[in-house]
Design a protein around this motif. Structure first.
Motif, PDB file in Angstrom:
ATOM      1  N   CYS A 303       0.856  -1.200   0.000  1.00  0.00           N
ATOM      2  CA  CYS A 303       0.000   0.000   0.000  1.00  0.00           C
ATOM      3  C   CYS A 303       0.887   1.244   0.000  1.00  0.00           C
ATOM      4  CB  CYS A 303      -0.836   0.070   1.274  1.00  0.00           C
ATOM      5  SG  CYS A 303      -1.877  -1.349   1.541  1.00  0.00           S
ATOM      6  N   SER A 350       6.348  -3.663   3.173  1.00  0.00           N
ATOM      7  CA  SER A 350       5.703  -2.852   4.201  1.00  0.00           C
ATOM      8  C   SER A 350       6.726  -2.291   5.170  1.00  0.00           C
ATOM      9  CB  SER A 350       4.688  -3.705   4.967  1.00  0.00           C
ATOM     10  OG  SER A 350       4.138  -2.986   6.034  1.00  0.00           O
ATOM     11  N   THR A 355       0.373  -3.290   8.262  1.00  0.00           N
ATOM     12  CA  THR A 355      -0.725  -2.788   7.436  1.00  0.00           C
ATOM     13  C   THR A 355      -1.753  -3.904   7.224  1.00  0.00           C
ATOM     14  OG1 THR A 355       0.746  -1.214   6.415  1.00  0.00           O
ATOM     15  CG2 THR A 355      -1.256  -1.747   5.193  1.00  0.00           C
ATOM     16  N   VAL A 401       4.977  10.475   9.686  1.00  0.00           N
ATOM     17  CA  VAL A 401       3.891   9.737   9.029  1.00  0.00           C
ATOM     18  C   VAL A 401       4.185   9.545   7.539  1.00  0.00           C
ATOM     19  CG1 VAL A 401       1.457   9.937   8.350  1.00  0.00           C
ATOM     20  CG2 VAL A 401       2.120  10.236  10.726  1.00  0.00           C
TER      21      VAL A 401
HETATM   22  O1  M6R Z   1       3.735   0.377   6.777  1.00  0.00           O
HETATM   23  P1  M6R Z   1       3.425   0.235   5.306  1.00  0.00           P
HETATM   24  O2  M6R Z   1       4.617   0.421   4.452  1.00  0.00           O
HETATM   25  O3  M6R Z   1       2.703  -1.048   5.007  1.00  0.00           O
HETATM   26  O4  M6R Z   1       2.434   1.422   5.021  1.00  0.00           O
HETATM   27  C1  M6R Z   1       1.856   1.602   3.761  1.00  0.00           C
HETATM   28  C2  M6R Z   1       1.214   2.964   3.632  1.00  0.00           C
HETATM   29  O5  M6R Z   1       0.229   3.134   4.601  1.00  0.00           O
HETATM   30  C3  M6R Z   1       2.244   4.101   3.769  1.00  0.00           C
HETATM   31  O6  M6R Z   1       3.265   3.977   2.833  1.00  0.00           O
HETATM   32  C4  M6R Z   1       1.554   5.464   3.579  1.00  0.00           C
HETATM   33  O7  M6R Z   1       1.093   5.600   2.279  1.00  0.00           O
HETATM   34  C5  M6R Z   1       2.511   6.601   3.952  1.00  0.00           C
HETATM   35  N1  M6R Z   1       1.818   7.596   4.712  1.00  0.00           N
HETATM   36  C6  M6R Z   1       3.106   7.270   2.757  1.00  0.00           C
HETATM   37  O8  M6R Z   1       3.966   8.296   3.112  1.00  0.00           O
END
Ligand code: M6R
Length: 611
Positions: A303, A350, A355, A401
Motif C-alpha cells: 500500500c 511494508s 498494514t 507519518v
Molecule cells: O507500513 P506500510 O509500508 O505497510 O504502510 C503503507 C502505507 O500506509 C504508507 O506507505 C503510507 O502511504 C505513507 N503515509 C506514505 O507516506
C-alpha cells in the motif's frame, strides 16, 4: 490504527503512559486518554493530541502504579471527548482501550440494548466492553474468563487492554490482527503497540500473537490461548537504541529521516552486498531462490509508498530476472478473488509490517499455496512473521507519518533480491551484474551528495507554496518516483497533486496545464530521457511551469526548466533512490511553509491497521 500503552509495577504509571503515548502518536492523534487507579478507577480523556490532555489535567492527583493509555485514529464515531478511549463499562468497574475494529459490533450492540444497556459513545469499543461486563456478570466469572468468552463471539481486529477497579495490579490484554508488545522488567511490565514506550526501561520483550490473551501483573506475565491453555512467553531482546526514536536536533522526524538516508541505505546494504567479491548474501532469499527462479509470476503486494517501491521493483525484476511481475494494491488484491497458483511468489512490502490490508492479502495467498517473501522494516512485525522468508530493510524506526527512508531502503533490498535472482538465473550479463553491484555500493555516497546539493529546495518551496495543484511526470523507473513525489506533497502540504507517466499526460491531464500549474518532471538521464525532454517541451509550449529533477550537468533539461533540483549520475535502475530525495524535501518544505504539521498530517496515521 491507534496507539496503546500500559504499565503495572512500582513506578508512577502516568509519566510512563504519557511519554509512551507521545511516541505512539504517529499511529493516530485525534484524541487521547488514560485510566489510572488510585483507590478507584479514574479516567481522563480529551479530543486532540497528547499534549492537550496533559495540559487539561495539570494539578490533578494522578498518583497510580497501574495505567493504560490510548491515542486514537477514529474509525467508529467522530473524534470527540466522548468517543475518546478509555471507555468505562456501564457499572464503571471496567476501563478499556482498543486498537482495531469490531466488525459485528452492531449485532452485539443490539443484544445489549435488548438487555437494557445504553451507550455514552458511538464506538465499537464501548460495545465490546459492555459485552464483556455482561458476560462477567451473568457467568459470575473472572474478568479473564469473560474476555475469553467474549472474544470468541467477536469478528474483526483488536488489541484490547482492560483494567478492573477491584484489581489494582492487573491488566488483561488480548490481540488479534493488531500489534501488541509486552516489555518485561524487574517486578514490572510495560505494554505497547510497539516497543517505543518501553525502550528506556527494558530491552526484553514478548510479541503477543493473534488469539492470545495476557494477564499482566507487576511480577507475573501469563499468556494463554482462547482455549485457556497456558503458552510459554518467548522473550526476545530488542536491538533499538533510544536515540533512534528521538528527533536528534532536527525540527521534525520527517527531516531527520530524510537526512538519515545515506546511513540507512548503507545499513541496508551492509553485510549483504560485497561488490569486490561479486556477491549478495541474503539467506532468506537464498533459501527460496529456486522457487523464485521457477515462479510463474511474482506479485508485489503493498500500500501507499511501499506500493510505489513495488512498481519500481516490477521494472527491475522484469529487466534483470525476466520473470513476469504484477504489482497489486493489497486492499484490492485481498478482496478480488485473485487466481493464485502454487508456483506464485508474493513479495509483501511494508515499512510497519502491520498494514492490515497487506497482512490479510498475504494470509489469503499463503492459504492458497503461494510463497510469501516479506520486505519489511519493523523486526518481528506481523507481516514479517507471516512470511516464509524475506529481508529486513534495516532503516530503523520511521516515525514521521510520511514514509521517506523506508522507501529508499525498500528499493535497496528489492534491487539486491533482483540482482541475486537474475545472477543465479543467468539473465544478467556478468559485466552488467558487477557494474550494478559496484554502483549500488556507491548509492549511500550519492544520496549524501544529493542532500548536500539541495540548498535551493527551501526557496522553491516558498515560490510554489500557493499553487493549488501540482502534476508530477516521469517515465520508466522514474514513473513510480513521480507517483511518490505527488503522494508526499499531498499528505504533507494538502496540495492536490497527481503523478502520471509523462507520455500518458497528453491523453488527458495536459488539459490542466496553464501558467499556474507547476509540473515536476523526474527527468534523470536514462534510456527514456530524450522522450521526457520532448514531454517537457510540450508542457512549456502550453506555458506550464516546469520544475525538474535532473542529472548533474544536464544542460538540455535545465534550459527547458524554470527550476531544477540536481542528483548525481547513476544507472537508471538505481536512479529512483536518488531522484526521490529532492521530492521528499520539496514536499517537506512546502508543508512547512504552509504551516502544516508535517510529522502528523491531518486524518492520517503511520500504520493503517484497519482495512
Ligand atoms: O507500513 P506500510 O509500508 O505497510 O504502510 C503503507 C502505507 O500506509 C504508507 O506507505 C503510507 O502511504 C505513507 N503515509 C506514505 O507516506
Amino acid at each position: 490504527m491507534c496507539g496503546i500503552v500500559g504499565y503495572t509495577g512500582p513506578r508512577e504509571a502516568y509519566p510512563i503512559v504519557i511519554k509512551g503515548l507521545k511516541r505512539l502518536e504517529y499511529r493516530g492523534y485525534d484524541s487521547t486518554g488514560v485510566a489510572l487507579h488510585n483507590g478507584k478507577l479514574n479516567v481522563y480523556k480529551k479530543k486532540g493530541k497528547v499534549a492537550e490532555l496533559e495540559d487539561s489535567i495539570v494539578g490533578t492527583n494522578l498518583h497510580s502504579h497501574i495505567g493504560i493509555g490510548h491515542t486514537r485514529w477514529a474509525t467508529h464515531g467522530e473524534p470527540s471527548d466522548r468517543n475518546a478511549h478509555p471507555h468505562q463499562s456501564a457499572s464503571g468497574q471496567l476501563a478499556m482501550i482498543h486498537n482495531g475494529i469490531i466488525e459485528n459490533y452492531n449485532q452485539l450492540k443490539q443484544e445489549l440494548i435488548n438487555k437494557g444497556y445504553s451507550f455514552r459513545s458511538d464506538t465499537d469499543t464501548e460495545v465490546l466492553l459492555n459485552f464483556i461486563e455482561e458476560i462477567k456478570k451473568n457467568n459470575e466469572c473472572s474478568l479473564e474468563e469473560a474476555v475469553r468468552v467474549a472474544l470468541k463471539r467477536v469478528t474483526g481486529a483488536y488489541v484490547i487492554l482492560l483494567m478492573d477497579e477491584s484489581d489494582p495490579e492487573t491488566i488483561i490484554a488480548a490481540r488479534k490482527g493488531s500489534p501488541l508488545v509486552i516489555g518485561v522488567g524487574k517486578g514490572e511490565h510495560f505494554l505497547g503497540s510497539d516497543a517505543s514506550p518501553m525502550l528506556e526501561y527494558t530491552k526484553e520483550v514478548v510479541y503477543v500473537n493473534d488469539y492470545e490473551l495476557a494477564i499482566v501483573r507487576p511480577d507475573e506475565l501469563i499468556l494463554k490461548n482462547l482455549g485457556n491453555e497456558k503458552i510459554t512467553p518467548y522473550v526476545q531482546k530488542l536491538d533499538i537504541e533510544l536515540a533512534a526514536i528521538e528527533k536528534g536536533g532536527y525540527e521534525h522526524f520527517m527531516l531527520k529521516e530524510i537526512y538519515e538516508q545515506p546511513q540507512t541505505v548503507y545499513d541496508c546494504l551492509r553485510g549483504r552486498l560485497d561488490a569486490a567479491a561479486g556477491t549478495i548474501t541474503m539467506s532468506g532469499i537464498q533459501q527460496y531462490a529456486e522457487q523464485i527462479i521457477n515462479a510463474n509470476r511474482i506479485v508485489m503486494v503493498a500500500c501507499g509508498t511501499s506500493w510505489h517501491a513495488g512498481l519500481v521493483a516490477e521494472y527491475i525484476f522484469e529487466e534483470l530476472c525476466r520473470i513476469n511481475v504484477e504489482v497489486e494494491y493489497a486492499s484490492e488484491f485481498r478482496y478480488r478473488n485473485p487466481v493464485i497458483n502454487k508456483g506464485d511468489v508474493i513479495i509483501a512490502i511494508s515499512q510497519s509490517g502491520e498494514t492490515a490490508d497487506t497482512l490479510v492479502a498475504i494470509e489469503n495467498a499463503k492459504n492458497n499455496g503461494a510463497i510469501i517473501l516479506g520486505v519489511v522494516n519493523v523486526v518481528g512485525s506481523s507481516i514479517a512473521r507471516m512470511s516464509h522468508a524475506g529481508a529486513y530493510t534495516h532503516a530503523g524506526p520511521e516515525i514521521g507519518v510520511a514514509s521517506t527512508k523506508a522507501f529508499t531502503a525498500q528499493l535497496a533490498v528489492l534491487t539486491m533480491i533482483a540482482l541475486k535472482i537474475g545472477y543465479i538465473k543467468g539473465t544478467i550479463p556478468q559485466d552488467r551484474y558487477l557494474r550494478l553491484l559496484k554502483e549500488l555500493e556507491e548509492v549511500p555516497e550519492k544520496v549524501a551528495w544529493t542532500l548536500k546539493h539541495a540548498d535551493n529546495i527551501k526557496a522553491l518551496a516558498e515560490k510554489y507554496k500557493e499553487a493549488r495543484d501540482f502534476l508530477y511526470l516521469g517515465r520508466g523507473y522514474n514513473f513510480p518516483v513521480a507517483l511518490e513525489g505527488a503522494l508526499k506533497l499531498k499528505e504533507i502540504s494538502y496540495i492536490h497533486a497527481e503523478g502520471y507517466p509523462a507520455a500518458e499526460m497528453k491523453h488527458g491531464p495536459i488539459a490542466l496545464v496553464d501558467e499556474n500549474l507547476p509540473v515536476v518532471f523526474v527527468a534523470t538521464r536514462d534510456s527514456y530521457h530524450e522522450k521526457v525532454v520532448s514531454n517537457m517541451q510540450e508542457i512549456k509550449a502550453r506555458k506550464g511551469k516546469v520544475i525538474s529533477v535532473i542529472s548533474e550537468g544536464d544542460e538540455t533539461s535545465a534550459a527547458l526548466s524554470e527550476d531544477v533540483m540536481v542528483v548525481p549520475e547513476a544507472d537508471e535502475i538505481l536512479a529512483p533512490m536518488l531522484s526521490v530525495i529532492p521530492l521528499q524535501l520539496l514536499a517537506y518544505y512546502i508543508g512547512l511553509a504552509r504551516g502544516c504539521d508535517v510529522d502528523k498530517p491531518r486524518n492520517l496515521a503511520k500504520s493503517v491497521t484497519v482495512e
